[in-house]
Design a protein around this motif. Structure first.
Motif, PDB file in Angstrom:
ATOM      1  N   ALA A 133       0.836  -1.203   0.000  1.00 29.17           N
ATOM      2  CA  ALA A 133       0.000   0.000   0.000  1.00 29.17           C
ATOM      3  C   ALA A 133       0.871   1.253   0.000  1.00 29.17           C
ATOM      4  O   ALA A 133       1.930   1.301   0.635  1.00 29.17           O
ATOM      5  CB  ALA A 133      -0.909   0.003   1.226  1.00 29.17           C
ATOM      6  N   SER A 134       0.409   2.288  -0.704  1.00 25.83           N
ATOM      7  CA  SER A 134       1.188   3.521  -0.868  1.00 25.83           C
ATOM      8  C   SER A 134       1.025   4.480   0.307  1.00 25.83           C
ATOM      9  O   SER A 134       0.742   5.668   0.138  1.00 25.83           O
ATOM     10  CB  SER A 134       0.800   4.220  -2.174  1.00 25.83           C
ATOM     11  OG  SER A 134       1.045   3.397  -3.273  1.00 25.83           O
ATOM     12  N   LEU A 156      -3.018   0.972  -4.139  1.00 23.17           N
ATOM     13  CA  LEU A 156      -3.869   1.933  -3.420  1.00 23.17           C
ATOM     14  C   LEU A 156      -3.291   3.343  -3.554  1.00 23.17           C
ATOM     15  O   LEU A 156      -3.121   4.068  -2.592  1.00 23.17           O
ATOM     16  CB  LEU A 156      -4.013   1.533  -1.950  1.00 23.17           C
ATOM     17  CG  LEU A 156      -4.772   0.218  -1.694  1.00 23.17           C
ATOM     18  CD1 LEU A 156      -4.742  -0.137  -0.213  1.00 23.17           C
ATOM     19  CD2 LEU A 156      -6.211   0.299  -2.189  1.00 23.17           C
ATOM     20  N   LEU A 157      -3.002   3.696  -4.800  1.00 23.24           N
ATOM     21  CA  LEU A 157      -2.394   5.002  -5.091  1.00 23.24           C
ATOM     22  C   LEU A 157      -3.433   5.887  -5.772  1.00 23.24           C
ATOM     23  O   LEU A 157      -3.987   5.516  -6.804  1.00 23.24           O
ATOM     24  CB  LEU A 157      -1.164   4.789  -5.978  1.00 23.24           C
ATOM     25  CG  LEU A 157      -0.231   5.989  -6.126  1.00 23.24           C
ATOM     26  CD1 LEU A 157       1.224   5.521  -6.289  1.00 23.24           C
ATOM     27  CD2 LEU A 157      -0.623   6.844  -7.327  1.00 23.24           C
ATOM     28  N   ILE A 174       4.030   1.407 -10.099  1.00 18.99           N
ATOM     29  CA  ILE A 174       2.921   1.913  -9.283  1.00 18.99           C
ATOM     30  C   ILE A 174       1.601   1.547  -9.954  1.00 18.99           C
ATOM     31  O   ILE A 174       1.530   1.394 -11.173  1.00 18.99           O
ATOM     32  CB  ILE A 174       2.974   3.436  -9.065  1.00 18.99           C
ATOM     33  CG1 ILE A 174       2.890   4.185 -10.407  1.00 18.99           C
ATOM     34  CG2 ILE A 174       4.216   3.838  -8.278  1.00 18.99           C
ATOM     35  CD1 ILE A 174       2.637   5.675 -10.265  1.00 18.99           C
ATOM     36  N   SER A 175       0.565   1.393  -9.131  1.00 20.45           N
ATOM     37  CA  SER A 175      -0.780   1.094  -9.640  1.00 20.45           C
ATOM     38  C   SER A 175      -1.743   2.205  -9.241  1.00 20.45           C
ATOM     39  O   SER A 175      -2.467   2.080  -8.251  1.00 20.45           O
ATOM     40  CB  SER A 175      -1.279  -0.244  -9.074  1.00 20.45           C
ATOM     41  OG  SER A 175      -0.504  -1.310  -9.532  1.00 20.45           O
ATOM     42  N   PRO A 176      -1.766   3.309  -9.986  1.00 22.94           N
ATOM     43  CA  PRO A 176      -2.738   4.368  -9.672  1.00 22.94           C
ATOM     44  C   PRO A 176      -4.147   3.889 -10.003  1.00 22.94           C
ATOM     45  O   PRO A 176      -4.404   3.384 -11.095  1.00 22.94           O
ATOM     46  CB  PRO A 176      -2.304   5.524 -10.585  1.00 22.94           C
ATOM     47  CG  PRO A 176      -1.546   4.876 -11.694  1.00 22.94           C
ATOM     48  CD  PRO A 176      -0.915   3.654 -11.133  1.00 22.94           C
ATOM     49  N   PHE A 177      -5.052   4.050  -9.039  1.00 24.61           N
ATOM     50  CA  PHE A 177      -6.428   3.590  -9.202  1.00 24.61           C
ATOM     51  C   PHE A 177      -7.250   4.636  -9.944  1.00 24.61           C
ATOM     52  O   PHE A 177      -7.109   5.828  -9.706  1.00 24.61           O
ATOM     53  CB  PHE A 177      -7.054   3.306  -7.840  1.00 24.61           C
ATOM     54  CG  PHE A 177      -6.637   1.986  -7.243  1.00 24.61           C
ATOM     55  CD1 PHE A 177      -5.421   1.411  -7.552  1.00 24.61           C
ATOM     56  CD2 PHE A 177      -7.471   1.322  -6.363  1.00 24.61           C
ATOM     57  CE1 PHE A 177      -5.032   0.195  -7.008  1.00 24.61           C
ATOM     58  CE2 PHE A 177      -7.095   0.097  -5.803  1.00 24.61           C
ATOM     59  CZ  PHE A 177      -5.873  -0.462  -6.131  1.00 24.61           C
ATOM     60  N   VAL A 178      -8.096   4.158 -10.827  1.00 21.59           N
ATOM     61  CA  VAL A 178      -8.935   5.044 -11.640  1.00 21.59           C
ATOM     62  C   VAL A 178     -10.382   4.988 -11.170  1.00 21.59           C
ATOM     63  O   VAL A 178     -10.971   6.000 -10.791  1.00 21.59           O
ATOM     64  CB  VAL A 178      -8.839   4.662 -13.138  1.00 21.59           C
ATOM     65  CG1 VAL A 178      -9.734   5.565 -13.981  1.00 21.59           C
ATOM     66  CG2 VAL A 178      -7.387   4.749 -13.612  1.00 21.59           C
TER      67      VAL A 178
END
Length: 318
Positions: A133-134, A156-157, A174-178
């Motif tokens: 988690a970020s 969870l970015l 990184i996995s930026p959430f949309v």
């Protein structure tokens, strides 16, 4: 070509699922998992052999019941990851227990435990991304892991602040959430629909992409948590996109023309300025962003709840 095939020309497509049949069908490069997806899959009869193997492993491990349960949980995650790696040519993302999101060294220890399990089964660490988690603590843990050759995926970015801290820490991806950003703004505005061109989740990933590419960060960007195919197509050209089986099917059945929406040229021409963040600045900027602050906390709670549910299921069998 169908829309999915066109998308693959510009972006690496990743499957966001723990279901092996879906992965086989859509032939993604990589695959991602999280506690919620593993819980859904683990409860299906098809995947009981993987769960039963983890239970046997836990029963043979040392320590008290709590320690056995912890090892059994890790083994479930790794068993699914190993099977996924038999299908995809690239990497699998396996998540650290979300309850450790505010503990740097416990996160490091848990991640190393996952990697040891993978390597014991002959899987090189290069094929595994450890999801963390970020939070500030998660990012510091990832920095330690990266220096030891363990690659990380910061999840969870929800904002540029988190993304900058991740890039400065040298994380792999990184996995930026949309979609979760979209959910928040729809609720906040009291609307049922926001078109892709105005989607705040899409805008967030574009902002991060422009910042990374303008300043030459090697950290990969993988858009995640989509609610509709329009969000996905609005981010064509992003390094990677992790997509659920439902939306992969929609893209495969569509014949919408795809053009890259994110380009290096546009990023380099952006007027963004470089930002320097220490811990105090990170926490302040995150606190000033109610959406990111709320969704990060909510995401940690959800994943923690699903881990507890999976633990309960395992404990009854152990």
């Amino acid at each position: 070509m169908n829309t999915l095939e066109q998308l693959k020309q510009y972006t690496t497509v990743v499957a966001d699922t723990g279901d092996f049949q879906s992965i086989k069908k859509y032939k993604p490069q990589d695959s991602t998992t999280n506690p919620s997806l593993i819980l859904q899959a683990a409860l299906q009869p098809t995947y009981q052999p993987l769960v039963e193997d983890a239970i046997r492993y836990a029963q043979k491990s040392g320590g008290d019941t709590k320690q056995k349960l912890r090892e059994g949980l890790k083994k479930v995650f790794v068993n699914f990851g190993i099977e996924i790696l038999k299908i995809v040519p690239g990497r699998v993302s396996t998540e650290v227990d979300a309850r450790l999101s505010f503990r740097i060294y416990d996160t490091v220890s848990y991640a190393k435990g996952l990697i040891r399990m993978y390597e014991k089964e002959g899987i090189p660490r290069e094929r595994v991304l450890i999801k963390v988690a970020s939070t500030w603590e998660g990012i510091q843990a990832a920095q330690i892991l990266e220096k030891e050759g363990i690659h990380t995926n910061l999840t969870l970015l929800f904002c540029l602040t988190q993304a900058i801290a991740c890039a400065d820490a040298g994380v792999t991806l990184i996995s930026p959430f949309v979609g979760r950003i979209l959910d928040w703004y729809k609720k906040e505005k009291g609307v049922d629909h926001i078109p892709a061109e105005n989607d705040p989740g899409v805008h967030s990933v574009r902002e991060i992409y422009h910042y990374y590419k303008k300043f030459g960060y090697p950290t990969e960007i993988m858009g995640a948590s989509f609610r509709n195919k329009e969000e996905i197509l609005a981010l064509a050209g992003c390094d990677l996109l992790t997509i659920s089986p439902k939306l992969l099917e929609e893209l495969e059945n569509a014949d919408i023309p795809v053009q890259p929406q994110l380009t290096l040229e546009a990023a380099r021409q952006s007027k963004m300025e470089k930002v320097s963040l220490d811990e105090m600045a990170f926490r302040w900027h995150l606190n000033e962003n109610p959406m990111a602050n709320e969704k990060l906390s909510e995401g940690i709670r959800r994943f923690s709840n699903d881990i507890r549910t999976l633990e309960k299921y395992l404990s009854e069998k152990i």
